[in-house]
Design a protein around this motif. Sequence first.
Motif, PDB file in Angstrom:
ATOM      1  N   SER A  59       0.831  -1.213   0.000  1.00 44.20           N
ATOM      2  CA  SER A  59       0.000   0.000   0.000  1.00 44.20           C
ATOM      3  C   SER A  59       0.861   1.256   0.000  1.00 44.20           C
ATOM      4  O   SER A  59       0.559   2.232  -0.689  1.00 44.20           O
ATOM      5  CB  SER A  59      -0.946  -0.002   1.205  1.00 44.20           C
ATOM      6  OG  SER A  59      -0.216   0.087   2.417  1.00 44.20           O
ATOM      7  N   GLY A  60       1.959   1.246   0.768  1.00 43.74           N
ATOM      8  CA  GLY A  60       2.842   2.395   0.795  1.00 43.74           C
ATOM      9  C   GLY A  60       3.543   2.609  -0.535  1.00 43.74           C
ATOM     10  O   GLY A  60       3.687   3.752  -1.002  1.00 43.74           O
ATOM     11  N   ASN A  61       3.949   1.509  -1.188  1.00 43.83           N
ATOM     12  CA  ASN A  61       4.678   1.606  -2.450  1.00 43.83           C
ATOM     13  C   ASN A  61       3.780   2.048  -3.592  1.00 43.83           C
ATOM     14  O   ASN A  61       4.208   2.797  -4.489  1.00 43.83           O
ATOM     15  CB  ASN A  61       5.315   0.249  -2.767  1.00 43.83           C
ATOM     16  CG  ASN A  61       6.219   0.297  -3.978  1.00 43.83           C
ATOM     17  OD1 ASN A  61       5.816  -0.101  -5.060  1.00 43.83           O
ATOM     18  ND2 ASN A  61       7.439   0.783  -3.800  1.00 43.83           N
ATOM     19  N   LEU A  62       2.518   1.587  -3.573  1.00 43.88           N
ATOM     20  CA  LEU A  62       1.596   1.898  -4.669  1.00 43.88           C
ATOM     21  C   LEU A  62       0.682   3.080  -4.352  1.00 43.88           C
ATOM     22  O   LEU A  62      -0.177   3.435  -5.162  1.00 43.88           O
ATOM     23  CB  LEU A  62       0.754   0.667  -5.019  1.00 43.88           C
ATOM     24  CG  LEU A  62       1.538  -0.560  -5.517  1.00 43.88           C
ATOM     25  CD1 LEU A  62       0.585  -1.705  -5.849  1.00 43.88           C
ATOM     26  CD2 LEU A  62       2.384  -0.214  -6.737  1.00 43.88           C
ATOM     27  N   GLY A  63       0.830   3.670  -3.179  1.00 42.41           N
ATOM     28  CA  GLY A  63       0.041   4.845  -2.823  1.00 42.41           C
ATOM     29  C   GLY A  63      -1.433   4.560  -2.639  1.00 42.41           C
ATOM     30  O   GLY A  63      -2.286   5.330  -3.095  1.00 42.41           O
ATOM     31  N   ALA A  64      -1.753   3.439  -1.981  1.00 44.93           N
ATOM     32  CA  ALA A  64      -3.157   3.056  -1.747  1.00 44.93           C
ATOM     33  C   ALA A  64      -3.369   2.794  -0.260  1.00 44.93           C
ATOM     34  O   ALA A  64      -2.415   2.618   0.490  1.00 44.93           O
ATOM     35  CB  ALA A  64      -3.508   1.811  -2.560  1.00 44.93           C
ATOM     36  N   THR A  65      -4.629   2.774   0.161  1.00 44.98           N
ATOM     37  CA  THR A  65      -4.936   2.450   1.553  1.00 44.98           C
ATOM     38  C   THR A  65      -4.829   0.946   1.763  1.00 44.98           C
ATOM     39  O   THR A  65      -4.874   0.163   0.817  1.00 44.98           O
ATOM     40  CB  THR A  65      -6.360   2.907   1.919  1.00 44.98           C
ATOM     41  OG1 THR A  65      -7.312   2.143   1.140  1.00 44.98           O
ATOM     42  CG2 THR A  65      -6.554   4.394   1.638  1.00 44.98           C
TER      43      THR A  65
END
Length: 524
Positions: free
Chosen positions: A37-43
């Motif tokens: 989630s942090g790498n792909l910018g998602a929750t």
Amino acid sequence: MAVTGFARIIIVLTTISAAIMELIDTSIVNVALAQISGNLGATIEDTSWVITSYAIANVIIIPLTGFFARLFGRKNYYLASIILFTVASYMCGNSGSLVTLVIWRFIQGIGGGALLSTSQAILFDAFEPSKRPMAAGMFGMGIVLGPTIGPTLGGIIVDNYSWPLIFDINIPFGIVAMLLTYRFVPDDTDAQLNARKSVYIDYLGIFFLSIGIGSLQYVLERGETEDWFNDNWIVVLTGVAVVSLASFIYRQLKIDQPLVNLRVFKSRNLVASNVLTFVLGVGLFGSVFIFPVLVQRILGYTPTDAGFGLVPGAIVAIFCMPVIGKTLQSGIPPLYYVIIGCVMFILHGYTSSLANPDAGLEFFTLPQVFRGVGTACLTVPLINQAVVGLTPQELPSGIALTNMIRQLGGATGIAIMNTYVSHRYVAHRTDLVSNLQVFDPATAERLSMYQAGVISRGVDAAQSGEASYRILDAALSKQGFLLAYLDGFLLISIFFIAAIPFIFLLKTNKVDKATMQKISEESH
């Protein structure tokens, strides 16, 4: 066709490795959601679709594996599934957005779903019927190893590398499995050619099954996140699942060439073994889900430590399964092992529920050993008992349905644990708060201790009172979650207690050698 010598060894290694690879991918992503989630910018909530999409595709394709094997030929279908799984793994590891990753995970699940049932069918076919309990023991090792290795391997990768490696590690194993399948798995092209021409493709049945099972899996996977029936989508998809599955069952019982031969459920043995298999799925996947979350969230373990905490159970199961398979083959009634298995899972749930905030890995060793013995004692007999009494023509449907029900049991177990823990947390926290009194000497002493601690760390004295209340609130939440997770372990015990009556519906007499030989001849 039963094979011998080196070819049989290769088939055993290939099919079990493929099953392990498929099952690893059902749980390896669980510990990597935060990093993805942090790498792909998602929750985290959106990223959990990486798990959900794979599970939905898996459970849709598993009951259809027998039909596709008849349509394309078992070896061709198996080889194509390995290729699809491997290519999709590569694409997952190279996905640059969450949408792309979810799509490729769904495709990976389509390929992976075939690996489980088709691997089992190929493995069983490599052994004479009299030796299939041993084959069941070996295949059971894969069923246990997959969900256990997943969090362990995922934890090591997350702590030391980056998340794409979770998918990339499938590639070399997939390539080797392709080559070995092409070279050593018996080719059924000629034998199946005439039968394949007459295979009826029930498009409507495929539609009903895909929509029904997909909707049901969505409800189980996302129900807790979406607040169950307070969410309109959950309500709608529950209705879709009920109508679609009822339509599918009705259609399969009416047409001459069903996609999935549901008439195999006339076998009392298959019904009883599948109920127990469902409960085993609840217990196995539910406990594997609760344990890592408990020890990381409450006890402060790293993902790697949490994964290694599951290893004792896996080691015990690996050693027990071949022994159980051998003794079943020699004539020991499976009923004995199934009873022992249920008792072991009941003990696993009870002893795990005795943990406290100071519990270390050594505390969970005995409960994990109970889980390992219980899994071995249930998996091997139930894999074998599910197909006892079925004709060779009914065997693929029986195997596919058993694997689907195990997967649904796992999804149900995780959904139940999620919901149950949430509700028990609210109850425990409310109870803890109601017993706190500001003027109680013990509470006042604890607040003073917290206040002194934050002041010593540089917090302004005027703000130390508020900070001490926040610390107390966090302590209450932690204790509430601990008690809720321990209740979850007890719930697993209750499931197995409730399943005990179904044990006595299992057929326990050994099939005589003449009958086994006849089945073997008919199957080839």
